[in-house]
Write an enzyme that holds these catalytic residues in place. Sequence first.
Site, PDB file in Angstrom:
ATOM      1  N   HIS A   1      40.984  41.109  34.786  1.00  7.15           N
ATOM      2  CA  HIS A   1      41.112  40.660  35.780  1.00  7.15           C
ATOM      3  C   HIS A   1      42.347  40.586  36.599  1.00  7.15           C
ATOM      4  O   HIS A   1      42.569  40.567  37.899  1.00  7.15           O
ATOM      5  CB  HIS A   1      40.590  39.087  35.766  1.00  7.15           C
ATOM      6  CG  HIS A   1      41.494  37.963  35.225  1.00  7.15           C
ATOM      7  ND1 HIS A   1      41.432  37.906  34.022  1.00  7.15           N
ATOM      8  CD2 HIS A   1      42.405  37.149  35.785  1.00  7.15           C
ATOM      9  CE1 HIS A   1      42.224  36.960  33.558  1.00  7.15           C
ATOM     10  NE2 HIS A   1      42.917  36.309  34.634  1.00  7.15           N
ATOM     11  N   ASP A   2      43.391  40.433  35.695  1.00  9.73           N
ATOM     12  CA  ASP A   2      44.838  40.573  36.437  1.00  9.73           C
ATOM     13  C   ASP A   2      45.589  41.926  36.164  1.00  9.73           C
ATOM     14  O   ASP A   2      46.639  41.907  36.125  1.00  9.73           O
ATOM     15  CB  ASP A   2      45.706  39.493  35.627  1.00  9.73           C
ATOM     16  CG  ASP A   2      45.374  38.166  36.581  1.00  9.73           C
ATOM     17  OD1 ASP A   2      45.253  38.272  37.568  1.00  9.73           O
ATOM     18  OD2 ASP A   2      45.822  37.138  36.007  1.00  9.73           O
TER      19      ASP A   2
ATOM     20  N   HIS B   1      38.369  37.965  42.211  1.00  9.62           N
ATOM     21  CA  HIS B   1      38.556  36.648  41.345  1.00  9.62           C
ATOM     22  C   HIS B   1      39.434  35.555  42.008  1.00  9.62           C
ATOM     23  O   HIS B   1      39.729  34.544  41.521  1.00  9.62           O
ATOM     24  CB  HIS B   1      38.922  37.080  40.033  1.00  9.62           C
ATOM     25  CG  HIS B   1      40.649  37.483  39.990  1.00  9.62           C
ATOM     26  ND1 HIS B   1      40.937  38.761  40.121  1.00  9.62           N
ATOM     27  CD2 HIS B   1      41.489  36.772  39.375  1.00  9.62           C
ATOM     28  CE1 HIS B   1      42.172  38.926  39.898  1.00  9.62           C
ATOM     29  NE2 HIS B   1      42.725  37.664  39.495  1.00  9.62           N
ATOM     30  N   HIS B   2      40.200  35.844  43.189  1.00  9.59           N
ATOM     31  CA  HIS B   2      41.154  34.625  43.899  1.00  9.59           C
ATOM     32  C   HIS B   2      40.305  34.390  45.124  1.00  9.59           C
ATOM     33  O   HIS B   2      40.891  33.849  45.963  1.00  9.59           O
ATOM     34  CB  HIS B   2      42.323  35.277  44.027  1.00  9.59           C
ATOM     35  CG  HIS B   2      43.230  35.163  42.962  1.00  9.59           C
ATOM     36  ND1 HIS B   2      43.710  34.203  42.255  1.00  9.59           N
ATOM     37  CD2 HIS B   2      43.759  36.245  42.078  1.00  9.59           C
ATOM     38  CE1 HIS B   2      44.239  34.321  41.124  1.00  9.59           C
ATOM     39  NE2 HIS B   2      44.469  35.701  40.857  1.00  9.59           N
TER      40      HIS B   2
ATOM     41  N   ASP C   1      39.919  31.003  34.605  1.00  9.12           N
ATOM     42  CA  ASP C   1      41.401  31.316  35.045  1.00  9.12           C
ATOM     43  C   ASP C   1      42.119  30.051  35.316  1.00  9.12           C
ATOM     44  O   ASP C   1      43.359  29.941  34.479  1.00  9.12           O
ATOM     45  CB  ASP C   1      41.320  32.534  36.095  1.00  9.12           C
ATOM     46  CG  ASP C   1      42.730  33.095  36.350  1.00  9.12           C
ATOM     47  OD1 ASP C   1      43.422  33.202  35.283  1.00  9.12           O
ATOM     48  OD2 ASP C   1      42.974  33.738  37.476  1.00  9.12           O
TER      49      ASP C   1
ATOM     50  N   LYS D   1      48.179  43.288  38.239  1.00  9.11           N
ATOM     51  CA  LYS D   1      49.705  42.834  37.895  1.00  9.11           C
ATOM     52  C   LYS D   1      50.676  43.972  37.295  1.00  9.11           C
ATOM     53  O   LYS D   1      51.983  43.848  37.398  1.00  9.11           O
ATOM     54  CB  LYS D   1      49.888  41.352  37.149  1.00  9.11           C
ATOM     55  CG  LYS D   1      49.248  40.441  37.844  1.00  9.11           C
ATOM     56  CD  LYS D   1      49.430  39.044  37.161  1.00  9.11           C
ATOM     57  CE  LYS D   1      48.801  37.629  37.861  1.00  9.11           C
ATOM     58  NZ  LYS D   1      49.137  36.529  36.969  1.00  9.11           N
TER      59      LYS D   1
HETATM   60 FE   LIG Z   1      44.745  36.816  39.274  1.00 11.68          FE
END
Ligand SMILES: [Fe+2]
Length: 368
Positions: free
Chosen positions: A237-238, A290-291, A319, A241
């Site tokens: 999901h991240d 997801h945000h 999360d 980054k």
């Molecule tokens: Fe995230």
Amino acid sequence: MESTDRISTDNGIQIEKFKQLVGLASLINSSLDQSVIRMRAIEAAKTLLNAEEGSMMLIDRNTNELYFDVVAGETGTLLKKVRIGLDQGVAGWVATNAVPQIVNDAGSDPRFYSAVDKAASFETRSIIAVPLLFQGRVLGVLEAVNKITGPFTQEDLDLFVSLSDLVASAVENANLHEELREAFFGIVLALADALESRDTYTGGHTQRVRHYCQSIGTALQLGKNDMEILLLSAILHDIGKIGVRDAILCKEGPLTREEAALMSEHSKKGAEILSNIKALRNVIPSVMAHHERFDGNGYPDRLSGEDIPMFARIIAVADTFDAMTTDRPYRKALTPAEAFAELLRCSGTQFDPDVVAKFIPAIPEETE
Ligand SMILES: [Fe+2]
């Protein structure tokens, strides 16, 4: 007249058997679940050979034993516990020598292994067994026992060998698929770990989010494929980054407005990275969203309610719960009970109320 009838009946039986084999071949090439394919194949073998029981035994390479992978017949559950050494029974002999066998008087064959009958409260009278061979390697043995009408014949054996070729390629394909799947998961995890190692404050975050998603997925009774997509989405999901500079990613204390804007690019960036990997295309919508917030005030697309992909709504809860229950440089961790209260407070605004309602009962035992 009689002999002509007989010939046409025989032809009819042959055509029927051929049809069944062709049907089986297309079944094996279908996208059905492996366990269904195997069970149907063994049931077809039992019918084609007119036998009381049919089974597929596979070799456990760790112990060099045969175990019953599929059993079509009444002894199914009992036989699942039985293991046969490669030096035991007709099946062991067939696995070791890779030669098909017919044994029409099982009791008088010195290789007969009566322990299997005892375990299943069954009486074996006749056996037909063929090796499951793939490119010269024995994967296991197909066996049918007790022909209902007369003895097993050479014709039965030829048919069984054709069938075992089909089944062997299905088994090998499944094994290769499983190995590839494990390798794929391994690579995805390594990628996520590499990202996480940059950010010391989130150590273990990915694994915990994955774990929480698994608990919700189980509570929602997700099927195998959906669960796999959810877990891959949780792990990745991240991943966006990866494109965020250390100065922002590892900053202690609150981000400036510009830094926060750059950080919030990560869900879009993650989706872009994954768009190059065909096997991960089902994961993209959840990573992208997801945000998003249930009330439409999230990012990047301000989606709301059920327009947000289901797995993204699950990841959002998992999360945030993990972020709240782990120490951060600027605040101490909340207890699970405090974090649950916070999830409930934001249920219907930030989070999908249905997901929160499923999440809370699925989690407490593991964290409290
Ligand atoms: Fe995230």
